[in-house]
Design a protein around this motif. Structure first.
Motif, PDB file in Angstrom:
ATOM      1  N   UNK A  14      28.452  80.725   2.045  1.00  0.00           N
ATOM      2  CA  UNK A  14      28.902  81.738   1.080  1.00  0.00           C
ATOM      3  C   UNK A  14      29.471  81.133  -0.200  1.00  0.00           C
ATOM      4  N   UNK A  15      29.485  79.802  -0.274  1.00  0.00           N
ATOM      5  CA  UNK A  15      30.076  79.124  -1.434  1.00  0.00           C
ATOM      6  C   UNK A  15      28.985  78.585  -2.341  1.00  0.00           C
ATOM      7  N   UNK A  16      29.110  78.797  -3.626  1.00  0.00           N
ATOM      8  CA  UNK A  16      28.079  78.282  -4.530  1.00  0.00           C
ATOM      9  C   UNK A  16      28.064  76.760  -4.559  1.00  0.00           C
ATOM     10  N   UNK A  17      29.170  76.125  -4.147  1.00  0.00           N
ATOM     11  CA  UNK A  17      29.226  74.668  -4.058  1.00  0.00           C
ATOM     12  C   UNK A  17      29.120  74.195  -2.600  1.00  0.00           C
ATOM     13  N   UNK A  18      28.772  75.118  -1.715  1.00  0.00           N
ATOM     14  CA  UNK A  18      28.691  74.795  -0.293  1.00  0.00           C
ATOM     15  C   UNK A  18      27.684  73.709   0.032  1.00  0.00           C
ATOM     16  N   UNK A  19      26.599  73.660  -0.713  1.00  0.00           N
ATOM     17  CA  UNK A  19      25.577  72.636  -0.437  1.00  0.00           C
ATOM     18  C   UNK A  19      26.132  71.230  -0.642  1.00  0.00           C
ATOM     19  N   UNK A  20      27.052  71.083  -1.583  1.00  0.00           N
ATOM     20  CA  UNK A  20      27.683  69.780  -1.829  1.00  0.00           C
ATOM     21  C   UNK A  20      28.533  69.382  -0.626  1.00  0.00           C
ATOM     22  N   UNK A  21      29.308  70.333  -0.105  1.00  0.00           N
ATOM     23  CA  UNK A  21      30.137  70.059   1.069  1.00  0.00           C
ATOM     24  C   UNK A  21      29.259  69.715   2.267  1.00  0.00           C
ATOM     25  N   UNK A  22      28.227  70.515   2.496  1.00  0.00           N
ATOM     26  CA  UNK A  22      27.327  70.280   3.633  1.00  0.00           C
ATOM     27  C   UNK A  22      26.643  68.924   3.518  1.00  0.00           C
ATOM     28  N   UNK A  23      26.220  68.597   2.320  1.00  0.00           N
ATOM     29  CA  UNK A  23      25.554  67.310   2.088  1.00  0.00           C
ATOM     30  C   UNK A  23      26.483  66.142   2.414  1.00  0.00           C
ATOM     31  N   UNK A  24      27.748  66.257   2.040  1.00  0.00           N
ATOM     32  CA  UNK A  24      28.721  65.190   2.335  1.00  0.00           C
ATOM     33  C   UNK A  24      28.955  65.051   3.838  1.00  0.00           C
ATOM     34  N   UNK A  25      29.104  66.190   4.525  1.00  0.00           N
ATOM     35  CA  UNK A  25      29.339  66.146   5.970  1.00  0.00           C
ATOM     36  C   UNK A  25      28.119  65.575   6.684  1.00  0.00           C
ATOM     37  N   UNK A  26      26.924  66.004   6.272  1.00  0.00           N
ATOM     38  CA  UNK A  26      25.694  65.486   6.887  1.00  0.00           C
ATOM     39  C   UNK A  26      25.563  63.981   6.677  1.00  0.00           C
TER      40      UNK A  26
END
Length: 198
Positions: free
Chosen positions: A97-109
């Motif tokens: 639901x976050x427009x910057x969520x892909x950045x967070x997901x990418x870091x965790x991955x």
């Protein structure tokens, strides 16, 4: 904006989420948020010891690596023998639901995959945070901490992290503030109060 505010409330849950391994160690406690804070400082320090590393990426991985635990809780090594956590679902639902969520997901991955140099450094920062905590408890008499440290050291991937761990083991955890065991500890507060008319 509501999704962003919800995310910020969720981050606050990390302050209330305990690191559960200490129940098996027999002493100590720490929240996930406290662990993340030290991990960020260690990651920053390791970046200064390395050449040509993306410091921003390391710091973001240190910041986000345990964020899913706001939803899943912290699973220690004993828990993981019996409980399977769907971290992928937690990451997806907290970031979608976050427009910057892909950045967070990418870091965790990236952190979890451990394929990049930056991920290895961030992973080492995570382990060094644990090693420092265990050393502190060992210095206070916990007889199990050394054995736990030995396993954590074996998880380290970079030479700078291994050298840091060696130095941690050689250093008393109170040395930074209590190494000068001289006159200050007898007369220090008296000297401070002498100008106040006492």
């Amino acid at each position: 904006m509501k999704d962003i505010v919800n995310f910020l409330f969720e981050v606050g849950m990390l302050q209330k989420t305990p690191r559960t391994g200490f129940q098996f160690l027999g002493s100590g406690c720490e929240s996930v948020a406290e662990h993340i804070l030290r991990t960020i400082f260690i990651g920053y320090t390791l970046c200064k010891l390395e050449k040509d590393v993306d410091e921003s990426r390391v710091l973001k991985m240190c910041l986000f690596h345990d964020l899913p635990e706001a939803r899943t809780g912290d699973m220690n090594y004993v828990n993981k023998k019996y409980v399977t956590v769907d971290e992928e679902k937690a990451v997806r639902e907290l970031t979608e639901t976050l427009f910057f969520g892909i950045d967070i997901k990418s870091c965790i991955d990236e952190f979890n995959e451990r394929k990049t140099r930056e991920a290895l450094i961030a992973g080492d920062a995570d382990q060094l945070a644990l090693i420092l905590q265990l050393k502190e408890y060992g210095d206070l008499g916990n007889k199990y901490s050394k054995e736990w440290i030995d396993f954590a050291i074996q998880r380290l991937c970079t030479e700078n992290a291994r050298e840091t761990a060696r130095r941690i083991m050689e250093t008393d955890s109170s040395d930074w503030w209590f190494k000068d065991k001289g006159e200050w500890w007898i007369n220090g507060s008296r000297r401070m109060n002498s100008g106040s008319g006492d």
